[in-house]
Design an enzyme around this catalytic site. Structure first.
Site, PDB file in Angstrom:
ATOM      1  N   HIS A 267      -0.796   0.596   8.869  1.00 60.63           N
ATOM      2  CA  HIS A 267      -0.402  -0.426   7.892  1.00 60.63           C
ATOM      3  C   HIS A 267       1.048  -0.214   7.439  1.00 60.63           C
ATOM      4  O   HIS A 267       1.882  -1.121   7.531  1.00 60.63           O
ATOM      5  CB  HIS A 267      -1.354  -0.355   6.685  1.00 60.63           C
ATOM      6  CG  HIS A 267      -1.077  -1.367   5.616  1.00 60.63           C
ATOM      7  ND1 HIS A 267      -1.806  -2.530   5.478  1.00 60.63           N
ATOM      8  CD2 HIS A 267      -0.151  -1.401   4.625  1.00 60.63           C
ATOM      9  CE1 HIS A 267      -1.340  -3.228   4.456  1.00 60.63           C
ATOM     10  NE2 HIS A 267      -0.332  -2.568   3.910  1.00 60.63           N
ATOM     11  N   GLU A 268       1.346   0.980   6.979  1.00 57.76           N
ATOM     12  CA  GLU A 268       2.691   1.235   6.446  1.00 57.76           C
ATOM     13  C   GLU A 268       3.751   1.194   7.550  1.00 57.76           C
ATOM     14  O   GLU A 268       4.896   0.811   7.308  1.00 57.76           O
ATOM     15  CB  GLU A 268       2.742   2.565   5.690  1.00 57.76           C
ATOM     16  CG  GLU A 268       1.791   2.659   4.487  1.00 57.76           C
ATOM     17  CD  GLU A 268       1.927   1.520   3.475  1.00 57.76           C
ATOM     18  OE1 GLU A 268       3.000   0.908   3.403  1.00 57.76           O
ATOM     19  OE2 GLU A 268       0.927   1.248   2.764  1.00 57.76           O
ATOM     20  N   HIS A 271       4.868  -2.308   7.888  1.00 57.56           N
ATOM     21  CA  HIS A 271       5.922  -2.595   6.897  1.00 57.56           C
ATOM     22  C   HIS A 271       7.247  -1.963   7.341  1.00 57.56           C
ATOM     23  O   HIS A 271       8.311  -2.565   7.234  1.00 57.56           O
ATOM     24  CB  HIS A 271       5.553  -2.001   5.534  1.00 57.56           C
ATOM     25  CG  HIS A 271       4.524  -2.771   4.761  1.00 57.56           C
ATOM     26  ND1 HIS A 271       4.684  -4.082   4.403  1.00 57.56           N
ATOM     27  CD2 HIS A 271       3.324  -2.384   4.244  1.00 57.56           C
ATOM     28  CE1 HIS A 271       3.612  -4.484   3.700  1.00 57.56           C
ATOM     29  NE2 HIS A 271       2.782  -3.474   3.591  1.00 57.56           N
ATOM     30  N   GLU A 297       3.664  -8.349   4.016  1.00 52.52           N
ATOM     31  CA  GLU A 297       2.266  -7.963   4.149  1.00 52.52           C
ATOM     32  C   GLU A 297       1.686  -8.456   5.479  1.00 52.52           C
ATOM     33  O   GLU A 297       0.786  -7.826   6.032  1.00 52.52           O
ATOM     34  CB  GLU A 297       1.480  -8.510   2.954  1.00 52.52           C
ATOM     35  CG  GLU A 297       0.153  -7.847   2.696  1.00 52.52           C
ATOM     36  CD  GLU A 297       0.220  -6.340   2.410  1.00 52.52           C
ATOM     37  OE1 GLU A 297       1.296  -5.821   2.056  1.00 52.52           O
ATOM     38  OE2 GLU A 297      -0.824  -5.685   2.558  1.00 52.52           O
TER      39      GLU A 297
HETATM   40 ZN    ZN Z   1       0.970  -3.483   2.492  1.00 54.48          ZN
END
Ligand code: ZN
Length: 499
Positions: A267-268, A271, A297
């Site tokens: 997830h990160e 980003h 996101e």
């Molecule tokens: Zn996030």
């Protein structure tokens, strides 16, 4: 670039440098800052933030900006985009009185303490007076910001939403969330008919060092440049970019939750790839930034859910997992998929699966809108929360701690942020469908551990545009349509069709 505009560049570079310094100090505060440094860090950040605000709202910057706007021809699209971004930043900073900013900051820190206590005791009444005060301040802020929106028919919620998702409006979001709820509720009902079976990953503990090694392999395979960023550990995983050349991400390793670190990192890193892919030519001006929180996101959720919870992805990574943890020899790809795609009616948003997640957001959006419109009293909030939870998710919290007090956002005074999570899911659905059309061998690539073609497609179609146009415009150019739920719906329905 005309001379008026070029005289602005040095000031914009100062502003970006201050933002970078604020970001690195914030990162340090969440990772390595010793406990006794917290007071000094608060002072340092507050001074830098004050300086940033002062420079951004300085009258002579306003004069220079106005001259540049008047002398720049519309044909100079690059400069016009740059001036638009600076104008947006400045107008939003300038209309909010300094007194309101200070009052909000002071109330936030009191509210945060009250929220922690209230959550521990499961007693909303302890937090209610602070939320009341924060709501009043946010309404005041919304009223100050409303004139900067310049489009007719806007309401307070729009003024706050604009800060996270520029250009997005309630008139678009409200019917969209109603529609999503309409098809999600029956889908969840079908998928949660029978309790999810337990598998070999339930109750298993994996050695933290091995977990860390796997997360580093993963972020490297995704194309995260470790000479332009690094991963550390923190209690709450996050990512932050100072510059395309310096992007920090964190993960959280929980030995008894074998997939927690993996999905935090994926997830990160999603980003982080966005931050590393922002246009280097604009690293010292406001165009070199992300277009919106929702688009940000979308990058993390596309990697985490659409890639990271898919069969092709695990065809490659399950053997890697077994190589690091020989005790998993007897497990299969299906065991992994069963463990990471479990759909459950749950009370807590941050633990929700990708199917029920947007119902948690619809719940919060409805309540925020009613509070801001003055249609819901703070005293009635816990009951309204519980009713909505029962209606949307089919479960009723047994205490305020599992209900209205679960998120930190309102204690921060953040109202209007939650929808960006759903916007992120919808953009992720649209972008992943478009990437699939553009990359016919995508599944084969994922199954062979080749993640770079997808990263490069996102870089080309999303990351490199920075803040040149709105998030929705970037998505429209990449996918052929603006914010819509068709792709996300098809994604969920085909993924979960077999169940
Ligand atoms: Zn996030």
């Amino acid at each position: 670039m005309p001379s008026d505009a070029s005289s602005l560049l040095a000031r914009m570079a100062d502003l970006r440098a201050l933002q970078g310094a604020i970001a690195v100090l914030s990162w340090d505060q969440e990772t390595y800052l010793p406990a006794k440094g917290i007071t000094a860090r608060g002072e340092q950040l507050s001074t830098l933030q004050g300086l940033f605000h002062e420079k951004l709202t300085a009258p002579d910057l306003g004069d220079a900006l106005q001259r540049a706007e008047q002398s720049t021809p519309a044909s100079d699209e690059e400069t016009c985009a740059l001036l638009r971004a600076l104008r947006w930043d400045r107008d939003r900073a300038a209309v909010v009185p300094g007194r309101l900013v200070r009052e909000l900051a002071a109330t936030q820190s009191q509210a945060l303490g009250a929220w922690r206590e209230a959550r521990q005791q499961g007693a909303f009444s302890r937090f209610a007076p602070f939320l009341e005060r924060l709501l009043a301040l946010r309404r005041e802020m919304a009223d100050a910001l409303l004139p900067t929106l310049r489009d007719p028919g806007t309401e307070r919620y729009d003024a706050l939403l604009e800060g996270y998702e520029p250009g997005m409006r309630v008139t678009k979001l409200e019917p969209l969330l109603a529609r999503i709820t309409g098809w999600l509720v029956p889908l969840v009902a079908r998928l949660t008919d029978a309790p999810a079976p337990r598998g070999p990953f339930d109750g298993r503990t994996l050695d933290p060092d091995g977990q860390w090694r796997l997360t580093i392999e993963l972020l490297a395979a995704m194309g995260f440049d470790q000479e332009a960023g690094r991963q550390d550990r923190s209690i709450h995983p996050f990512s932050i970019g100072m510059d395309p050349g310096d992007v920090r991400i964190t993960t959280k390793i929980v030995p008894e939750l074998p997939f927690s670190a993996i999905f935090s990192t994926v997830h990160e890193t999603g980003h982080g790839l966005y931050e590393q892919g922002l246009p280097a030519a604009h690293r010292r001006d406001p165009l070199g930034m992300a277009a919106s929180m929702g688009l940000h996101e979308s990058q993390s959720r596309l990697w985490e859910n659409m890639v990271g919870r898919s069969r092709p992805f695990w065809r490659f990574w399950h053997p890697r997992l077994q190589a690091i943890f020989p005790e998993l020899r007897a497990t299969t790809v299906d065991d992994v998929l069963g463990a990471v795609n479990r759909v459950e009616r749950s009370l807590v948003r941050v633990e929700a699966d990708e199917v029920t997640y947007n119902l948690h957001i619809a719940l919060r959006f409805g309540l925020e809108l009613a509070m801001l419109r003055g249609e819901l009293r703070i005293a009635d909030l816990p009951g309204a929360w519980n009713d909505a939870s029962e209606r949307l998710l089919g479960v009723r919290p047994r205490s305020d701690a599992e209900g209205v007090l679960q998120d930190i956002h309102w204690a921060w005074g953040e109202i209007g942020y939650f929808p960006t999570y759903t916007i992120g899911n919808l953009y992720a659905g649209a972008l992943f469908a478009a990437a699939r059309r553009a990359l016919p061998s995508l599944d084969d690539d994922l199954a062979a551990g080749r993640l770079l073609p997808l990263r490069d497609w996102l870089r080309e179609n999303v990351h490199r545009h920075g803040r040149r146009s709105s998030a929705e415009e970037i998505v429209r150019r990449a996918t052929g349509s603006g914010l819509q739920d068709d792709d996300f719906r098809s994604y969920l329905e085909s993924k979960y069709a077999a169940r």
